[in-house]
Structures are given as C-alpha cells and as structure tokens.
Design a protein around this motif. Sequence first.
Motif, PDB file in Angstrom:
ATOM      1  N   TRP A 268       0.820  -1.210   0.000  1.00  0.00           N
ATOM      2  CA  TRP A 268       0.000   0.000   0.000  1.00  0.00           C
ATOM      3  C   TRP A 268       0.858   1.266   0.000  1.00  0.00           C
ATOM      4  CZ3 TRP A 268      -4.860   1.743  -0.692  1.00  0.00           C
ATOM      5  CH2 TRP A 268      -5.813   0.765  -1.008  1.00  0.00           C
ATOM      6  N   SER A 269       2.066   1.185   0.535  1.00  0.00           N
ATOM      7  CA  SER A 269       2.976   2.332   0.439  1.00  0.00           C
ATOM      8  C   SER A 269       3.249   2.657  -1.023  1.00  0.00           C
ATOM      9  CB  SER A 269       4.291   2.032   1.157  1.00  0.00           C
ATOM     10  OG  SER A 269       4.083   1.811   2.535  1.00  0.00           O
ATOM     11  N   VAL A 270       3.364   1.612  -1.848  1.00  0.00           N
ATOM     12  CA  VAL A 270       3.568   1.819  -3.282  1.00  0.00           C
ATOM     13  C   VAL A 270       2.314   2.430  -3.911  1.00  0.00           C
ATOM     14  CG1 VAL A 270       4.187   0.735  -5.474  1.00  0.00           C
ATOM     15  CG2 VAL A 270       5.186  -0.117  -3.342  1.00  0.00           C
ATOM     16  N   LEU A 271       1.143   1.979  -3.480  1.00  0.00           N
ATOM     17  CA  LEU A 271      -0.094   2.545  -4.024  1.00  0.00           C
ATOM     18  C   LEU A 271      -0.258   4.010  -3.617  1.00  0.00           C
ATOM     19  CD1 LEU A 271      -2.597  -0.410  -3.585  1.00  0.00           C
ATOM     20  CD2 LEU A 271      -1.632   0.471  -5.708  1.00  0.00           C
ATOM     21  N   PHE A 272       0.218   4.355  -2.435  1.00  0.00           N
ATOM     22  CA  PHE A 272       0.161   5.758  -2.011  1.00  0.00           C
ATOM     23  C   PHE A 272       1.140   6.618  -2.809  1.00  0.00           C
ATOM     24  CE2 PHE A 272      -1.278   4.075   2.355  1.00  0.00           C
ATOM     25  CZ  PHE A 272      -2.619   4.311   2.069  1.00  0.00           C
ATOM     26  N   ASN A 273       2.154   5.995  -3.406  1.00  0.00           N
ATOM     27  CA  ASN A 273       3.134   6.718  -4.223  1.00  0.00           C
ATOM     28  C   ASN A 273       3.649   5.791  -5.326  1.00  0.00           C
ATOM     29  OD1 ASN A 273       5.145   8.278  -5.345  1.00  0.00           O
ATOM     30  ND2 ASN A 273       6.518   8.167  -3.575  1.00  0.00           N
ATOM     31  N   PRO A 274       2.875   5.616  -6.403  1.00  0.00           N
ATOM     32  CA  PRO A 274       3.258   4.660  -7.449  1.00  0.00           C
ATOM     33  C   PRO A 274       4.571   4.981  -8.159  1.00  0.00           C
ATOM     34  CG  PRO A 274       0.936   5.242  -7.644  1.00  0.00           C
ATOM     35  CD  PRO A 274       1.541   6.194  -6.653  1.00  0.00           C
TER      36      PRO A 274
END
Length: 303
Positions: A268-274
């Motif tokens: 989800w960290s990646v989804l918050f900053n793709p």
Amino acid sequence: MSRLRQFRRKVEKKLRRRAVAKAFTDPSRDIVHLEFDHISIGMFAQLSYCVKIAQLAERHGKRPVMRLLSANYRDTPQSPEWFGTYFVNKAAGDLADDLRPTRFLFRDELPKIGLIETLEETAELFARHYGIAPDIEAQVAALAQELSIGPQTLTLHYRGTDKFVEAPLQEAEDVLERVARYADSQQGVENIFVSSDEAAFVERALKGVGGRRVVALEDSVRSDNGQALHLPGFREGNSAMGRDAVLNALMLSRGGWLCRTASFLSAWSVLFNPSIKVALLSVPHEETTWQFEKLILKRAKRI
C-alpha cells in the motif's frame, strides 16, 4: 461441524451475496453502503476490498461508502468502526439517513469484476472515492519534516513475526547488508527510514545501515517475542496499533526508494506513491501473491 450448521452457513452466505449484489444494482440509490467484519483479515488486505468495491460501484454508476468493523483495530465493541478513524469516505456527506449498510464477511461474497491493470489506475481509483483522515495527513507531514523524510530518503519495511506464511522470512542482518549495498548503488540516498513489526530489527537498524543515519517512528507497540501484533479480538491499544500501521505505510511512501519484504502494508505504500522506486527483499509464495503485489513485481528490482 454438524450438517445442519454447514447448511445454515451456506444459506446465510448465499443471502449475503444476494444482498450485496442488490446494493450495487438498486436503481433508487446512487451510493453503495457496505460494511465488512472478519477478525482474520489484516488492515491493508481489507483496504484492497475497498478498492474492489469502488471499482464495482463505478461500473454501476454509484459511489461507495465503507465501514470496517473487525475487532483487530478497535479497543472495545463500543469503539467506532475503524475505516472512518484513519480514512475518509468522500461520498459520506451524501449518505441518506435511511440507507443502512449491507454486511459481507468474505471476499467471494462480492460480485466478480476484472482486475485493474496498473498501480496508477488503482491509486487513482482509491483517491477518487477515499482519502486519508485529515489528522493523520497532518501528523505525517509533521513527522516527515521532523525526521527529514523526503526524496533523499530510502525507506525500509521489514515484516517479521507471522509473515513466513506468505513469503520466505528474511534474516535481519542479511536484509540490512543488502539494503546498505543497494543504497550505495543509488545516487542521492542520504538517510534511511525503517519500519517493522519486530522491535529487535528496528533497534538494530537504528544503530546505522551502511554508515547512513537511520530514523523510525515511536510506535505504540512492536513485537518482542516473534508473535504477530494484529491478533483477533478487542484489546486496549488496538486503535493505536492501527494508527501506527497507517502512519508507517504513509511514511514509507514518502521516500525516493522503498526496500520491502512482501506485505500488504508496504504494498500500500507503493499505491500511495506509485512513482517510488521499489526494491524487493523477498517475493511472496505464488499461492499468496495478490493482484497489487503482482503489479509491483512487474516493475520492482530484486536485491
């Protein structure tokens, strides 16, 4: 389990599935109001359900409003549902007083829909219908400034405790050595932010990684015995633990690089900053690789 009980559960499941389908197709409503309650599903896995529900809602020309009730992130049965504690339903202001939530207990009770093809599309879908609670946004901004977290920061997430179920568990010292080498190979890494559910890992990392300054949040609790923190049941401190998880996921997303062991939280960290550069410290077992993780695997570097 008796045959009668099995039959009853099967009927109840069928009725829930039918009620959920009706919530998406009801022509008299422009909002789908759902609630989910399952003690064995973690926070960020439940957020992935929220994304699917947003996708389904858009397909039917509706907007979603979610309630998440699992006890894992509530102190007592009287505590409010926890999605609204950490996140925002953007359509909540238009929710009619008489539209009561439809409950589901399992992912397969949701209608089927095709997979989203990119992380960017997934992030945009979430942002159209949900948001981060303002108090958490403000706290993350303040912490990032205090700890000097930004594009010059390599963020590191090490998930220990029970994560061996989903991916091979990585030795702490080996992880830190690999992260140090990776940081040396990247231009501009000035400091490291570390997040983990294991107290010993954070304590070791804070002594330094490859000569770089390491910082971490002061979480309300970390495991000191290898046992998972998000255990089923209401407990004092569950809400604070949930807040820790959200804060860490958002802080991990604020760096220029993210080194991660497989977990829903850092996915989800990646989804918050793709746009963040992702380096994988472990790869999930094939049978436990969910859709967001598959999208990350396509673009991430393995170290």
